[in-house]
Design an enzyme around this catalytic site. Structure first.
Site, mmCIF file in Angstrom:
data_model
loop_
_atom_site.group_PDB
_atom_site.id
_atom_site.type_symbol
_atom_site.label_atom_id
_atom_site.label_comp_id
_atom_site.label_asym_id
_atom_site.label_seq_id
_atom_site.Cartn_x
_atom_site.Cartn_y
_atom_site.Cartn_z
ATOM 1 N N HIS A 190 49.947 21.524 41.008
ATOM 2 C CA HIS A 190 48.921 20.610 40.826
ATOM 3 C C HIS A 190 49.997 19.190 40.950
ATOM 4 O O HIS A 190 50.763 19.106 40.207
ATOM 5 C CB HIS A 190 48.373 20.410 39.583
ATOM 6 N N CYS A 217 44.486 16.993 45.410
ATOM 7 C CA CYS A 217 45.288 16.437 44.364
ATOM 8 C C CYS A 217 46.412 15.777 44.839
ATOM 9 O O CYS A 217 47.057 14.733 44.414
ATOM 10 C CB CYS A 217 45.902 17.490 43.114
#
Length: 1059
Positions: free
Chosen positions: A416, A177
């Protein structure tokens, strides 16, 4: 073309003359030689040259054309001459002791004030590295070679002929990510995207498809084209496969930092671009900084450090590609910029000075993520931080947000990453790996920003970039400035409520002995000094203001939410209001469609006023020249809480109209409150002007006294008026101030008669209206004595419509009946008394419909607390009155306090006091009513106990199971612990094998016997499932779990019929 003279034979003559002049000057040791000035030295050199003028003029001279006279001749001549010992310590290479600006320059290279630095010595090592030394320390050195011209950078999506799409998402191939979000943010920078698509010639010859080889630039270009052409999410394997080539210590499949990956990716792209040149290793650092990546992201920081010990000034230029902002002491992005470019005092051991040999330690490592929310705007103005020429300072330097990287997570070790990018239409999209969705600008500004990319806004520039006279490089004209900042998301910034403080002075720096840092821009055609802007933040559409704010000039001050509020001058249209009294007003969510003006002023900050607690349904008048559109107000009767300041209205006659002042003019409480508090108030969800200049009509004849004195006066008057009168009209007395009466707007009543006892004093303060009542005698201790003390004749007692089942339900009292002489007072054992009611107060515009003994709090304090879990005491820590008093006494109290069974008032001439205590001719009726109520109350209590026993709470003490048998006659025949539903589900057969169907065995009622057979040793411990001992123990467990105690015996049906 400029020409240069090549001296052939006379070079030795000139050299000899110079050596003789300098040598004679240095060998002379007399006082007269030491006292020679610079002019004498120049004259001696001129005399020696004139003596050989004849030989020089007769020598042969050859001419040749050169492109630049300065580079071909002067630089070569400077490299040939060496200063042995100058006569004047301040003179170097024949220059006098004055610099270019006319200031005296000392021997240490700065002027008398120590503010500027002199040119470097020609024999300095840095002079040989940079063949173009500059005498101005504020000017950047010029590189020898420019690898990629700045003019080739195309800013904005519309500068390219290509039609740009939103772009697809990127698939997460395993903790990637950080890679996907960084690539999405970079590919949505217009300048970088335009440069990548322009590398078509290099892209055709590059072998990027081969594993382990090829340049990273072509991989980025192909990834960009893949996101623009595909309809579904792409896999960035071209970048992912070169992770080791980008950074050696990054491991595939491991979580990494997005900013760290960004730095290594940009450096890898720079190395790939430099490898296109053969001698890239021999290029100096200034040339390497002219790559396309350096032209897009790069800039220079100019730092000026002054040593407090030796007063030495050091000016340095540091190249940067991103700005690391400290947000620990900042609440917004502007505050972070202020802290980054402000002066600071370096403590001991904080800087390595050339004379003091001290070191600088600027940054400290923090092991946790900064969970702090900062606010930012989609456009920022960096004009005040840019070190530019005076001609360039007039042009705004505005940058707009193009993309950002966000981090979701509470720690820096896990979380994230997502990205937000802009498109050519100006809209923003959120890229969460393979998911792409649009996002509004408001949500963008409230996002958890970690790395922010801003690009120069050409729409704010005054002239096109190609026509600018000064060649500005990097961040002042055609580059993006990435600004990383770790933030944490929070609620949206609220609007600022309250007065706005005036802006500070024009100069934001106050510390003289500190470090100053500014963004430096390279000048190509000008060599004049650059200045550091110190103005405040200005609007992006206007040039920055220069100097201090002029008197009467329209200025602007930013608010917390970015909305700029203007402060007009004294001669503006709002001349009815003083500027010193203009304040911000609170904005209601109901009036978002109304254009309101928020007027700041140089007043001191004040707390917002208390909300208006006595609002009626009449529209208040606006006492300000500002036009305010008010919606239809909604009636919200409220009462004040604490009378901080009070004024007496006890002796004032009630007004026929509660909305009309004694002066004959209508006014509202909100107007009065607005004029006395901090200048703003909210009335019925609409904005009212509450400035101090608003004219509010207040009765000046009122005498302000202390609130405590008013309370004692009201208590004294209430005590004097306790005797009964012959003619009394029933009314309702306000006891706790929480039940206002709904009264129409046009209602007007006459003043009370002289025979009517005065109502409690009404104190009107800034917080609202207070009515003070008097509490009767101290509550007596409850015991089992007589329930009622009867005095005199019975009176009509207006009570609310209540039932014995729900004593708290009330309604409007019934129609009044004529009162009879001889009032009867009743004093119950709990201390509450029913007094004769008084005429309602009409001067304050409200009434109350509650009785003195009908307080909700008092009723709650008397209730039982069974069913709330474990056995607890009352709210005040004592046992409930229902538990410590006899049941008949409690019923008698409720009968006397809440009326008859039907909920209506007790008929005239009869008062129910107990089942055996009466003092009226209608005693039989009273006894019948009392006994009926007593029996009904007993039945209700028994039903409540049965419900508690059925629906008892387990409190974690007993395991509950569902029982299929009903409680009644066949309750003893039920099997203990047996649950037919659980047994049915446990023995269900889903396969339909057999003769009679899939579920035939469950319809013959055989599973009950099976359960008893399996659990005969589990439940048959006391001689059988239905034995008396087992049933007694089960009943005892249910009784103890319900809180203990013993229920009264329920009367039989015959007893009920007899009664």
């Amino acid at each position: 073309m400029p020409v240069s003279m090549a001296v052939c034979e006379t070079a030795n003559v000139v050299n000899a003359a110079l050596r003789e002049s300098l040598g004679g000057n240095s060998s002379a040791g007399s006082s007269t030689d030491q006292a020679k000035s610079g002019e004498d030295t120049n004259g001696s050199l001129q005399n020696h040259i004139v003596a050989n003028a004849k030989r020089i003029l007769m020598a042969k001279i050859e001419y040749e054309e050169v492109p630049n006279y300065h580079e071909s001749v002067l630089e070569n001549l400077k490299s040939k001459y060496i200063v042995i010992k100058p006569g004047n310590p301040g003179a170097i290479n024949g220059f006098s002791g004055k610099n270019n600006t006319g200031k005296l320059v000392g021997a240490n290279g700065h002027d008398n004030n120590g503010a500027r630095k002199q040119a470097e010595h020609p024999n300095n090592q840095s002079h040989h590295n940079h063949p173009h030394p500059t005498s101005n320390p504020n000017e950047l050195p010029k590189p020898k070679r420019v690898l990629y011209p700045r003019e080739n950078i195309r800013i904005g999506w519309k500068q390219s002929e290509r039609k740009w799409q939103v772009g697809t998402g990127m698939i997460n191939v395993g903790n990637t990510c950080y890679l996907n979000s960084t690539l999405q943010a970079l590919l949505h920078i217009p300048a970088l995207a335009n440069w990548l698509v322009s590398e078509q010639a290099h892209l055709a010859d590059c072998n990027v498809a081969e594993p382990g080889s090829g340049c990273i630039i072509c991989a980025m270009a192909k990834t960009l084209l893949a996101t623009q052409s595909n309809q579904s999410a792409v896999r960035p394997f071209l970048i992912y496969s070169k992770l080791k080539q980008i950074c050696k210590h990054m491991v595939v499949g491991r979580q990494e930092d997005a900013h760290e990956f960004l730095r290594f990716l940009v450096e890898a792209m720079e190395r790939a671009y430099l490898m296109r040149f053969r001698n890239y290793k021999e290029l100096d650092q200034l040339v390497k900084e002219t790559t396309p990546l350096g032209q897009i992201f790069g800039g220079y920081l100019r730092s000026e450090v002054r040593c407090l010990s030796c007063n030495h000034v050091s000016i340095t230029f540091q190249h940067f590609q991103d700005l690391l902002l400290d947000i620990r002491k900042a609440d917004s992005l502007e505050d972070a910029f202020e802290g980054h470019f402000s002066r600071e005092r370096l403590e001991d051991m904080g800087y390595k000075c050339e004379g003091c040999k001290k070191k600088l330690k600027r940054f400290s490592m923090i092991g946790n993520k900064l969970t702090k929310q900062i606010s930012f705007k989609p456009r920022i103005d960096l004009s005040k931080y840019a070190a530019r020429s005076p001609a360039a300072q007039a042009q705004p330097l505005t940058y707009r947000l193009v993309s950002m990287v966000t981090h979701l997570g509470a720690s820096q070790h896990c979380g994230h990453y997502t990205a937000i990018g802009s498109t050519d239409t100006g809209s923003f999209y959120n890229f969460d790996d393979s998911y792409v969705r649009p996002i509004t600008m408001q949500n963008v500004c409230n996002t958890n920003a970690y790395i922010m990319f801003f690009e120069l806004d050409l729409s704010q520039a005054a002239s096109p970039p190609a026509n600018r006279p000064n060649g500005v490089r990097l961040t002042n004209g055609h580059s993006t400035t990435p600004v990383p900042a770790a933030t944490v998301s929070s609620p949206s910034p609220t609007r600022f409520i309250g007065p706005q403080l005036p802006p500070g002075g024009a100069n934001g720096y106050t510390n003289g002995n500190a470090q100053k840092t500014a963004i430096q821009f390279k000048q190509q055609n000008q060599q004049n000094g650059l200045q550091l802007g110190t103005g405040k933040f200005q609007d992006t559409a206007k040039p920055p203001l220069v100097g201090a704010y002029a008197k009467g000039e329209a200025t602007s001050a930013p608010t917390a939410n970015g909305n700029k509020s203007s402060s007009p001058s004294s001669n503006s249209s709002s001349n009815h209001k003083s500027i010193n009294q203009q304040q911000y007003l609170p904005i209601s969510s109901d009036d978002e469609d109304i254009d309101d003006e928020m007027k700041p002023g140089p007043t001191t900050a004040q707390l917002p006023s208390m909300p208006n607690m006595t609002e009626d349904n009449t529209e208040p008048k606006a006492k300000s020249p500002v036009k305010i559109h008010l919606k239809t107000p909604v009636k919200t009767p409220l009462k004040s809480l604490v009378p901080y300041e009070s004024a007496s209205e006890e002796e004032e006659a009630p007004l026929p109209n509660p909305r009309q002042s004694p002066g004959g003019e209508d006014f509202s409480e909100s107007d009065q409150e607005s004029g006395q508090t901090n200048g703003h108030s909210k009335t019925n969800g609409s904005l009212t002007n509450g400035s101090a200049s608003s004219s509010v009509h207040v009765n000046n004849s009122k005498q302000k006294t202390d609130a405590i004195d008013e309370i004692f006066k009201s208590l004294k008057k209430s005590a004097d008026s306790e005797e009964d009168d012959d003619e009394e009209e029933p009314s309702i007395q306000l006891t706790n101030g929480w039940h206002p009466q709904k009264q129409s707007q046009s209602q007007s009543k006459a003043p009370p008669s002289p025979k009517t006892p005065p109502s409690p004093a009404v104190i009107k303060s800034k917080t609202g209206i207070w009515k003070v009542t008097r509490k009767d005698e101290v509550d007596a201790i409850d015991d089992d004595d007589d329930a009622v003390v009867v005095e005199g004749a019975p009176v009509k007692i207006p009570t609310p419509n209540k039932t014995h089942r729900n004593p708290f339900s009330s309604s409007k009292p019934s129609t009044d009946s004529p009162a009879t002489p001889g009032a009867k007072r009743q004093k119950l054992l709990n201390g509450s008394a029913l007094k004769s009611h008084q005429q309602p107060r009409v001067g304050n515009g409200y009434q109350s419909n509650v009785t003195s003994n009908g307080s909700t709090v008092n009723e709650l304090l008397k209730q039982s607390y069974r069913g709330y879990g474990a056995s607890v005491l009352s709210w005040n820590g004592k046992p409930a009155e229902l538990e410590k008093e006899p049941f008949e006494l409690v019923c008698a109290k409720r009968i006397a306090g809440h009326g008859s069974v039907e909920g209506s008032d007790i008929v005239e001439g009869s008062v129910a006091v107990d089942a055996a205590v009466t003092s009226s001719s209608n005693s039989n009726d009273v006894v019948v009513i009392a006994v009926a109520l007593l029996v009904d109350a007993r039945e209700q209590r028994q039903r409540d106990l049965d419900d508690d026993e059925e629906n008892e709470m387990d409190r974690g003490r007993q395991r509950k199971v569902k029982s299929g048998s009903a409680k009644g006659n066949n309750a003893s025949n039920s099997t203990p612990g047996y649950n037919p539903f659980q047994e049915y589900e446990g023995q269900k057969r889903w396969n339909k094998n057999g003769g009679g169907g899939g579920f035939s065995r469950f319809y013959n009622q055989n599973y009950r016997q099976n359960f008893q057979q399996r659990n005969k040793f589990k439940f048959n411990r006391f001689g059988g499932a239905g034995s008396a001992k087992f049933q007694q123990q089960r009943a005892l467990q249910r009784h103890l779990s319900a809180g203990g105690g013993f229920s009264r015996r329920q009367p039989s049906a015959q007893q009920q019929q007899q009664t």
